[in-house]
Design a protein around this motif. Structure first.
Motif, PDB file in Angstrom:
ATOM      1  N   VAL A 141       0.846  -1.204   0.000  1.00 46.49           N
ATOM      2  CA  VAL A 141       0.000   0.000   0.000  1.00 46.49           C
ATOM      3  C   VAL A 141       0.876   1.246   0.000  1.00 46.49           C
ATOM      4  O   VAL A 141       1.616   1.500   0.953  1.00 46.49           O
ATOM      5  CB  VAL A 141      -0.933   0.028   1.240  1.00 46.49           C
TER       6      VAL A 141
ATOM      7  N   SER B 244       0.699   4.825   0.450  1.00 47.02           N
ATOM      8  CA  SER B 244      -0.245   5.863   0.908  1.00 47.02           C
ATOM      9  C   SER B 244       0.078   7.224   0.291  1.00 47.02           C
ATOM     10  O   SER B 244      -0.809   8.047   0.078  1.00 47.02           O
ATOM     11  CB  SER B 244      -0.261   5.959   2.434  1.00 47.02           C
TER      12      SER B 244
ATOM     13  N   VAL C 116       2.276  -1.140   4.554  1.00 48.96           N
ATOM     14  CA  VAL C 116       1.815   0.226   4.248  1.00 48.96           C
ATOM     15  C   VAL C 116       2.954   1.210   4.486  1.00 48.96           C
ATOM     16  O   VAL C 116       3.531   1.241   5.572  1.00 48.96           O
ATOM     17  CB  VAL C 116       0.625   0.628   5.154  1.00 48.96           C
TER      18      VAL C 116
ATOM     19  N   LEU D 187      -7.309   4.032   4.163  1.00 46.98           N
ATOM     20  CA  LEU D 187      -6.220   3.108   4.526  1.00 46.98           C
ATOM     21  C   LEU D 187      -6.685   2.108   5.586  1.00 46.98           C
ATOM     22  O   LEU D 187      -6.383   0.908   5.493  1.00 46.98           O
ATOM     23  CB  LEU D 187      -5.005   3.893   5.045  1.00 46.98           C
TER      24      LEU D 187
END
Ligand code: DC
Length: 223
Positions: free
Chosen positions: A31, A33, A125, A114
């Motif tokens: 992920v 962000s 992440v 998220l």
């Protein structure tokens, strides 16, 4: 409950490469962000929103629909069915993303996107506030850093390889330092090393060594 490996640090510290490799090794979803803040910035610029006006940015952010979908080992993002691609990596976006990321409503919206991603599976992440604000209770939190010189060198190489810019190393360094300054002094969820996060300085480490430094500090049952 999904496992979340949380990695924060300044621009160019190697978070994306390290996160991607670890996600692949463990079969977790990667992920990015920062890409969500970049998408928000790109859309503001496309729609003529003044990124220095927090009220205007907040109103726009409330309306913008970003679709987040697990796909090929990562969470992919779409705006109106379209993938943003490398457009969000342009220097123009770099210059405005930190401003957009100071807006509380933008941060709240991205934080809730998220948080919901744990429904898709185990995650790696990366970002600036993942260890402090988004997943502060994860048992695997890391602060990945490197000297400004090492970070600028890597970013410039990356930009040239991707063919998205040809700035000098000095210009890349100045842009990184400016963003670091805004990211670490903003009011809402500033970039900082979280209490209890493991710090990894990659200035003199290879990518493989940096990955190992993170992997060595994961809970045993996750490895
Ligand atoms: O990691 P990046 O360079 O793609 O991030 C783009 C911008 O978004 C950067 O200015 C910092 C901000 N950001 C943030 O405030 N919080 C995050 N979790 C990730 C990125």
């Amino acid at each position: 409950m999904a496992n979340v490996i949380a990695i924060d640090g300044p621009s160019g510290a190697g978070k994306s490469s390290v996160s991607r490799i670890i996600a692949e090794k463990l079969g977790y979803l990667h992920v990015d962000s920062g890409a969500l803040y970049r998408i928000m910035t790109w859309q503001c610029l496309e729609k003529g929103i003044d990124t220095t006006n927090p009220e205007a940015v907040a109103l726009f952010a409330a309306e913008l629909q970003i679709e987040c979908r697990p796909e090929a080992g990562r969470i992919a993002y779409y705006i109106g069915g379209e993938a943003p691609g490398e457009r969000i990596r342009m220097p123009e976006i770099n210059a405005h993303a930190s401003e957009v990321a100071t807006v509380k409503e933008v941060r709240d919206k991205i934080t809730s996107l998220l948080s919901a991603m744990t429904e898709s599976g185990n995650l790696v992440v990366e970002g600036r506030d993942i260890t402090t604000a988004v997943f502060p209770d994860s048992p695997a939190r890391f602060y990945l850093t490197a000297s400004a010189e090492a970070r600028a060198r890597r970013r410039q190489k990356e930009e040239i390889e991707k063919g998205i810019a040809s700035q000098s190393e000095e210009d890349v360094k100045a842009s990184l330092l400016k963003r670091d300054q805004i990211d670490s002094t903003r009011k809402h969820a500033p970039l900082k090393k979280a209490d209890g996060a493991v710090e990894v300085d990659s200035s003199f480490l290879t990518l493989e060594e940096t990955v190992m430094a993170v992997m060595d500090n994961l809970p045993d049952s996750w490895k």
